[in-house]
Scaffold this motif. Structure first.
Motif, PDB file in Angstrom:
ATOM      1  N   ASP A 264       0.826  -1.205   0.000  1.00 50.95           N
ATOM      2  CA  ASP A 264       0.000   0.000   0.000  1.00 50.95           C
ATOM      3  C   ASP A 264       0.860   1.253   0.000  1.00 50.95           C
ATOM      4  N   LYS A 265       0.371   2.291  -0.683  1.00 53.30           N
ATOM      5  CA  LYS A 265       1.069   3.578  -0.664  1.00 53.30           C
ATOM      6  C   LYS A 265       0.155   4.742  -0.264  1.00 53.30           C
ATOM      7  N   LEU A 266      -1.082   4.434   0.152  1.00 50.64           N
ATOM      8  CA  LEU A 266      -2.030   5.507   0.431  1.00 50.64           C
ATOM      9  C   LEU A 266      -2.179   5.844   1.907  1.00 50.64           C
ATOM     10  N   HIS A 267      -1.915   4.871   2.808  1.00 50.38           N
ATOM     11  CA  HIS A 267      -2.076   5.234   4.221  1.00 50.38           C
ATOM     12  C   HIS A 267      -0.973   4.697   5.126  1.00 50.38           C
ATOM     13  N   GLN A 268      -0.451   3.510   4.867  1.00 56.86           N
ATOM     14  CA  GLN A 268       0.550   2.936   5.767  1.00 56.86           C
ATOM     15  C   GLN A 268       1.830   3.774   5.874  1.00 56.86           C
ATOM     16  N   PRO A 269       2.374   4.283   4.762  1.00 60.26           N
ATOM     17  CA  PRO A 269       3.609   5.077   4.890  1.00 60.26           C
ATOM     18  C   PRO A 269       3.442   6.303   5.783  1.00 60.26           C
ATOM     19  N   TYR A 270       2.264   6.908   5.763  1.00 58.65           N
ATOM     20  CA  TYR A 270       2.033   8.121   6.544  1.00 58.65           C
ATOM     21  C   TYR A 270       1.779   7.789   8.015  1.00 58.65           C
ATOM     22  N   ARG A 271       1.113   6.669   8.257  1.00 57.05           N
ATOM     23  CA  ARG A 271       0.785   6.301   9.633  1.00 57.05           C
ATOM     24  C   ARG A 271       1.964   5.673  10.374  1.00 57.05           C
ATOM     25  N   SER A 272       3.038   5.425   9.668  1.00 58.54           N
ATOM     26  CA  SER A 272       4.224   4.860  10.320  1.00 58.54           C
ATOM     27  C   SER A 272       4.783   5.806  11.378  1.00 58.54           C
ATOM     28  N   THR A 273       4.510   7.099  11.247  1.00 56.38           N
ATOM     29  CA  THR A 273       4.991   8.048  12.255  1.00 56.38           C
ATOM     30  C   THR A 273       4.246   7.887  13.579  1.00 56.38           C
ATOM     31  N   LEU A 274       3.063   7.276  13.535  1.00 53.42           N
ATOM     32  CA  LEU A 274       2.272   7.050  14.750  1.00 53.42           C
ATOM     33  C   LEU A 274       2.552   5.692  15.377  1.00 53.42           C
ATOM     34  N   ILE A 275       3.229   4.809  14.613  1.00 54.87           N
ATOM     35  CA  ILE A 275       3.424   3.427  15.065  1.00 54.87           C
ATOM     36  C   ILE A 275       4.898   3.074  14.921  1.00 54.87           C
ATOM     37  N   PRO A 276       5.674   3.217  15.977  1.00 54.24           N
ATOM     38  CA  PRO A 276       7.112   2.903  15.907  1.00 54.24           C
ATOM     39  C   PRO A 276       7.351   1.467  15.446  1.00 54.24           C
ATOM     40  N   GLY A 277       8.259   1.323  14.480  1.00 53.37           N
ATOM     41  CA  GLY A 277       8.614  -0.004  13.987  1.00 53.37           C
ATOM     42  C   GLY A 277       7.779  -0.495  12.827  1.00 53.37           C
ATOM     43  N   LEU A 278       6.721   0.235  12.468  1.00 52.78           N
ATOM     44  CA  LEU A 278       5.819  -0.250  11.423  1.00 52.78           C
ATOM     45  C   LEU A 278       6.539  -0.440  10.090  1.00 52.78           C
ATOM     46  N   THR A 279       7.291   0.550   9.652  1.00 47.78           N
ATOM     47  CA  THR A 279       7.966   0.463   8.355  1.00 47.78           C
ATOM     48  C   THR A 279       8.899  -0.741   8.297  1.00 47.78           C
ATOM     49  N   LYS A 280       9.669  -0.941   9.352  1.00 47.16           N
ATOM     50  CA  LYS A 280      10.598  -2.072   9.369  1.00 47.16           C
ATOM     51  C   LYS A 280       9.854  -3.400   9.312  1.00 47.16           C
ATOM     52  N   ILE A 281       8.764  -3.512  10.044  1.00 49.71           N
ATOM     53  CA  ILE A 281       7.982  -4.751  10.056  1.00 49.71           C
ATOM     54  C   ILE A 281       7.429  -5.042   8.665  1.00 49.71           C
ATOM     55  N   LEU A 282       6.841  -4.038   8.034  1.00 48.93           N
ATOM     56  CA  LEU A 282       6.240  -4.240   6.714  1.00 48.93           C
ATOM     57  C   LEU A 282       7.284  -4.541   5.642  1.00 48.93           C
ATOM     58  N   ASP A 283       8.483  -3.973   5.795  1.00 51.46           N
ATOM     59  CA  ASP A 283       9.512  -4.119   4.766  1.00 51.46           C
ATOM     60  C   ASP A 283      10.348  -5.395   4.911  1.00 51.46           C
ATOM     61  N   THR A 284      10.460  -5.926   6.131  1.00 48.94           N
ATOM     62  CA  THR A 284      11.409  -7.018   6.350  1.00 48.94           C
ATOM     63  C   THR A 284      10.776  -8.399   6.413  1.00 48.94           C
ATOM     64  N   LEU A 285       9.497  -8.501   6.767  1.00 46.36           N
ATOM     65  CA  LEU A 285       8.861  -9.818   6.800  1.00 46.36           C
ATOM     66  C   LEU A 285       8.398 -10.195   5.401  1.00 46.36           C
ATOM     67  N   LYS A 286       9.036 -11.214   4.827  1.00 47.12           N
ATOM     68  CA  LYS A 286       8.723 -11.639   3.463  1.00 47.12           C
ATOM     69  C   LYS A 286       8.482 -13.148   3.424  1.00 47.12           C
TER      70      LYS A 286
END
Length: 347
Positions: A264-286
């Motif tokens: 997703d590019k419409l809400h998750q990237p922006y809400r990552s500032t409210l949820i510490p670790g979100l970007t890393k979790i979404l990017d690294t679990l494959k």
């Protein structure tokens, strides 16, 4: 005695921001009964008995509690101002509050079904969704809670009069003590405010909900989103949305296809500032490094993380929990399946 069960829900599935939702088998349970000896002084004749999540802070006055305020709205619009004398409303809520698992959506759906019961069960689920939409205003959570399963939804384009009726302030629908009587809505909502479609779902795919121990306000999560988007980002989501709704029904599940179509590019990237670790979790679990994983996304506005998986549930949950621990955040987790029937009732 009348019983109502309403499932939790996860919205914004992958690229389906404000579009896709799933009902989950974690249920808000409501029991309606009558005690003629009850001396409750509630001005609407209702006594609330509440247990579960948020017990310390949930209001027990019928006009302030979201469940019963919704019921009173549905009833008021159909000529009934109060519950029958001696009404007892027992609410048990295991759905975490403010965590992206549809606690408010379940409350609104449950309240609409209470109202419908006292009106003689005159309305279909689809008609009750019109009432719910004037409160929730976004169809993905409430459609999943009411109808169950994997649901897509959109809002219809209404005529000018209907649009005005749909846009009344929330305080006119769920009035506060100081809301003038002339501003309180007592007219049924327009018909067919939204449209809903249930998709197929491969039952081998389970839902792992990793629930951090902090809340994210839906208002905060919405205010952080941009007022406009780049065309490339919109196309990115639309392309994946077209694939995701079918890929989740295929057997055997194509984990790589599901994983890629859940980005997703419409809400998750922006809400990552409210949820510490979100970007890393979404990017690294494959999937290639985590057997059993099919897809991963933010549940609703968060902070809950939703993992779709067919195996290794404990390992996947613990890996995400450990990543949150690095950020100083404790989590719990639940393994859930879809609630295919949505909201149900039983005498």
């Amino acid at each position: 005695m009348f019983k109502i069960k309403v499932p939790a829900s996860s919205a914004n599935i992958g690229p389906g921001f404000d579009v896709l939702g799933i009902g989950l088998n974690l249920y808000l349970e409501i029991t309606l009964s009558n005690d003629s000896s009850d001396t409750s002084k509630d001005k609407h004749n209702g006594k609330i008995i509440y247990s579960g999540e948020g017990k310390e802070n949930v209001p027990l006055e019928t006009e302030k509690n979201l469940v019963t305020a919704t019921a009173l709205y549905v009833m008021r619009c159909n000529g009934m101002e109060k519950f029958p004398p001696g009404t007892v409303i027992e609410i048990h809520n295991p759905i975490p509050l403010g965590r992206g698992l549809g606690s408010s959506g379940a409350a609104i759906v449950g309240g609409s079904m209470i109202g419908n019961y006292y009106l003689g069960n005159k309305f279909s689920k689809e008609r009750l969704l019109d009432y719910c939409l004037l409160i929730e205003r976004h169809p993905d959570n409430i459609a999943a809670a009411m109808l169950g399963g994997f649901v897509g939804s959109y809002l219809n384009e209404l005529d000018e009069k209907e649009t005005q009726e749909k846009s009344v302030p929330l305080t006119s629908i769920l009035p506060k003590e100081d809301t003038p009587a002339t501003q309180i809505v007592s007219k049924p909502p327009p018909h067919k405010i939204g449209e809903y479609l249930k998709y197929n779902w491969n039952e081998k795919i389970k839902c792992i909900a990793i629930i951090p121990n902090f809340e994210v306000s839906t208002d905060d999560a919405r205010s952080i989103l941009p007022s406009s988007y780049e065309k490339a980002d919109i196309i990115f989501n639309l392309q994946r949305l077209a694939i995701l709704t079918s890929s989740l029904s295929q057997d055997p599940p194509n984990s790589q296809l599901i994983y890629n179509s859940m980005k997703d590019k419409l809400h998750q990237p922006y809400r990552s500032t409210l949820i510490p670790g979100l970007t890393k979790i979404l990017d690294t679990l494959k999937p290639e490094e985590n057997p059993g994983l099919c897809g991963i996304c933010l549940s609703g506005a968060g902070p809950t993380i939703l993992c779709l998986a067919v195996d290794n549930f404990d390992q996947l949950a613990n890996k995400i929990i450990d990543m949150f621990k690095v950020e100083g955040i404790q989590c719990s987790w639940k393994l859930l399946e879809l609630a295919y029937d949505g909201a149900t009732t039983k005498n």
